[in-house]
Design an enzyme around this catalytic site. Structure first.
Site, PDB file in Angstrom:
ATOM      1  N   SER A  89       0.833  -1.206   0.000  1.00  0.00           N
ATOM      2  CA  SER A  89       0.000   0.000   0.000  1.00  0.00           C
ATOM      3  C   SER A  89       0.866   1.254   0.000  1.00  0.00           C
ATOM      4  O   SER A  89       1.621   1.512   0.944  1.00  0.00           O
ATOM      5  CB  SER A  89      -0.901   0.025   1.229  1.00  0.00           C
ATOM      6  OG  SER A  89      -1.474   1.307   1.335  1.00  0.00           O
ATOM      7  N   HIS A 132      -1.064  -1.189  -4.373  1.00  0.00           N
ATOM      8  CA  HIS A 132      -2.349  -0.771  -3.801  1.00  0.00           C
ATOM      9  C   HIS A 132      -2.350   0.740  -3.540  1.00  0.00           C
ATOM     10  O   HIS A 132      -1.430   1.277  -2.932  1.00  0.00           O
ATOM     11  CB  HIS A 132      -2.561  -1.535  -2.493  1.00  0.00           C
ATOM     12  CG  HIS A 132      -3.898  -1.362  -1.852  1.00  0.00           C
ATOM     13  ND1 HIS A 132      -5.013  -2.073  -2.253  1.00  0.00           N
ATOM     14  CD2 HIS A 132      -4.314  -0.571  -0.826  1.00  0.00           C
ATOM     15  CE1 HIS A 132      -6.053  -1.730  -1.490  1.00  0.00           C
ATOM     16  NE2 HIS A 132      -5.652  -0.815  -0.620  1.00  0.00           N
ATOM     17  N   ASP A 142      -4.551   3.870  -2.004  1.00  0.00           N
ATOM     18  CA  ASP A 142      -5.667   4.213  -1.121  1.00  0.00           C
ATOM     19  C   ASP A 142      -6.112   5.651  -1.330  1.00  0.00           C
ATOM     20  O   ASP A 142      -5.384   6.581  -0.998  1.00  0.00           O
ATOM     21  CB  ASP A 142      -5.233   4.036   0.338  1.00  0.00           C
ATOM     22  CG  ASP A 142      -5.107   2.571   0.717  1.00  0.00           C
ATOM     23  OD1 ASP A 142      -6.094   1.844   0.559  1.00  0.00           O
ATOM     24  OD2 ASP A 142      -4.022   2.170   1.173  1.00  0.00           O
ATOM     25  N   MET A 155      -8.667   8.517  -0.215  1.00  0.00           N
ATOM     26  CA  MET A 155      -9.553   8.856   0.909  1.00  0.00           C
ATOM     27  C   MET A 155     -10.033  10.296   0.792  1.00  0.00           C
ATOM     28  O   MET A 155      -9.240  11.179   0.470  1.00  0.00           O
ATOM     29  CB  MET A 155      -8.795   8.716   2.228  1.00  0.00           C
ATOM     30  CG  MET A 155      -8.198   7.354   2.449  1.00  0.00           C
ATOM     31  SD  MET A 155      -7.289   7.330   3.996  1.00  0.00           S
ATOM     32  CE  MET A 155      -6.671   5.643   3.979  1.00  0.00           C
ATOM     33  N   HIS A 169      -8.110   1.585  -4.479  1.00  0.00           N
ATOM     34  CA  HIS A 169      -9.118   1.374  -3.423  1.00  0.00           C
ATOM     35  C   HIS A 169      -9.748   2.724  -3.073  1.00  0.00           C
ATOM     36  O   HIS A 169      -9.117   3.560  -2.433  1.00  0.00           O
ATOM     37  CB  HIS A 169      -8.398   0.752  -2.207  1.00  0.00           C
ATOM     38  CG  HIS A 169      -9.249   0.551  -1.008  1.00  0.00           C
ATOM     39  ND1 HIS A 169      -8.719   0.308   0.250  1.00  0.00           N
ATOM     40  CD2 HIS A 169     -10.604   0.539  -0.842  1.00  0.00           C
ATOM     41  CE1 HIS A 169      -9.698   0.155   1.120  1.00  0.00           C
ATOM     42  NE2 HIS A 169     -10.849   0.302   0.492  1.00  0.00           N
ATOM     43  N   MET A 210     -11.941   5.018  -1.057  1.00  0.00           N
ATOM     44  CA  MET A 210     -12.660   5.204   0.215  1.00  0.00           C
ATOM     45  C   MET A 210     -13.283   6.586   0.156  1.00  0.00           C
ATOM     46  O   MET A 210     -12.886   7.506   0.866  1.00  0.00           O
ATOM     47  CB  MET A 210     -11.685   5.050   1.387  1.00  0.00           C
ATOM     48  CG  MET A 210     -11.302   3.602   1.627  1.00  0.00           C
ATOM     49  SD  MET A 210      -9.831   3.437   2.637  1.00  0.00           S
ATOM     50  CE  MET A 210      -8.599   3.604   1.352  1.00  0.00           C
ATOM     51  N   MET A 251     -12.086  -5.597   4.259  1.00  0.00           N
ATOM     52  CA  MET A 251     -11.306  -4.744   5.165  1.00  0.00           C
ATOM     53  C   MET A 251     -11.133  -5.463   6.500  1.00  0.00           C
ATOM     54  O   MET A 251     -12.105  -5.860   7.140  1.00  0.00           O
ATOM     55  CB  MET A 251     -12.011  -3.401   5.399  1.00  0.00           C
ATOM     56  CG  MET A 251     -11.998  -2.458   4.213  1.00  0.00           C
ATOM     57  SD  MET A 251     -10.363  -2.145   3.510  1.00  0.00           S
ATOM     58  CE  MET A 251      -9.498  -1.422   4.915  1.00  0.00           C
ATOM     59  N   GLY A 302      -9.210   3.959   6.770  1.00  0.00           N
ATOM     60  CA  GLY A 302      -8.867   5.345   7.114  1.00  0.00           C
ATOM     61  C   GLY A 302      -7.390   5.537   7.411  1.00  0.00           C
ATOM     62  O   GLY A 302      -6.827   6.576   7.095  1.00  0.00           O
ATOM     63  N   ASP A 331      -7.256  -6.380   3.430  1.00  0.00           N
ATOM     64  CA  ASP A 331      -6.555  -5.102   3.621  1.00  0.00           C
ATOM     65  C   ASP A 331      -6.617  -4.642   5.073  1.00  0.00           C
ATOM     66  O   ASP A 331      -7.693  -4.368   5.596  1.00  0.00           O
ATOM     67  CB  ASP A 331      -7.238  -4.072   2.703  1.00  0.00           C
ATOM     68  CG  ASP A 331      -6.550  -2.721   2.683  1.00  0.00           C
ATOM     69  OD1 ASP A 331      -5.490  -2.571   3.310  1.00  0.00           O
ATOM     70  OD2 ASP A 331      -7.094  -1.810   2.010  1.00  0.00           O
ATOM     71  N   GLY A 346      -3.560  -4.370   8.589  1.00  0.00           N
ATOM     72  CA  GLY A 346      -2.911  -5.087   9.688  1.00  0.00           C
ATOM     73  C   GLY A 346      -2.246  -6.392   9.295  1.00  0.00           C
ATOM     74  O   GLY A 346      -2.107  -7.290  10.133  1.00  0.00           O
TER      75      GLY A 346
END
Ligand code: DX5
Ligand code: ZN
Length: 216
Positions: free
Chosen positions: A8, A33, A35, A37, A66, A68, A137, A142, A175, A177
């Site tokens: 990511s 990846h 992200d 947001m 992705h 969001m 997720m 976030g 996605d 952790g």
């Protein structure tokens, strides 16, 4: 099933975006990846089209975007034009799930839908035949660097069973952790693609961490 790692870029060093993208380009990771947001769907703002275009220039790898953001239908076409190979929107972010799927398809890229930790896989039953990828997720979207929610493993297994029941080869991506410490159980639950931000970019040797995640 082919195991794939998607680093990511949210955890990359934005002062050295080209360097970090090229480093991933040379690694064993096959996806990158991205992200996006908006500060509305999630309590954080990341980046948009110019950054995606810059990443596209620095790698030929599969760009996994992705979204969001609320009302993803407003921006899907532009993300496809900016270089995405896959556009994933959130099931919770739109009133028009079918419209989003249709728009992504018409843009000529792969179609993904994502669900937050509190959304059941059951809501996907009727749309599963229409999408290529489901992004589960395993943290609240976030922020990077959060802990994997253990209940995600059961969701992944139930989604894999649902896809099998329907005779589909849905790609399951997970996605949040994930690192070489838990990659094995996530793959074994039925995932094919693992996103990793902090684990990759926080490692002393990011390419080695990617290899470790693939070898678990
Ligand atoms: C979180 C993002 C993730 C994030 C993952 O909202 O969707 O892709 O970058 O980061 P890690 O791997 O650090 O949990
Ligand atoms: Zn993500």
């Amino acid at each position: 099933m082919q195991r794939t790692i998607a680093p990511s870029m949210l955890s990359a060093d934005f002062g050295h975006l080209e360097r970090d993208t090229r480093m991933i380009d040379r690694s064993a990771a096959e996806w990158v990846h991205i992200d996006v947001m908006d500060g509305v769907f999630v309590p954080n703002i990341s980046f948009g089209f110019p950054v995606l275009k810059a990443i596209r220039k620095a790698t030929g790898k599969f760009l996994d975007v992705h979204l969001m953001i609320v009302e993803p239908e407003k921006y899907i076409t532009r993300f496809a034009e900016a270089g995405a190979d896959l556009v994933t929107f959130h099931y919770e972010a739109t009133c028009d799930v079918h419209g989003c799927i249709e728009l992504i398809r018409r843009s000529g890229v792969r179609v993904g839908v994502s669900i937050k930790p509190a959304t059941s896989v059951d809501v996907l039953r009727d749309i599963l035949p229409l999408v290529d990828v489901v992004l589960v997720m395993s943290v609240e979207p976030g922020f990077g660097g959060q802990s994997f929610i253990p209940a995600s493993l059961d969701k992944i297994a139930r989604l894999r069973a649902l896809a099998q029941e329907l005779g589909l080869e849905t790609v399951i991506e997970v996605d949040g952790g994930i690192s070489s410490r838990n990659a094995r159980e996530v793959f074994e639950a039925g995932a094919e693609v693992l996103v990793a931000g902090n684990a990759v970019f926080g490692a002393e040797d990011p390419a080695a961490e990617i290899e470790r995640m693939l070898r678990v």
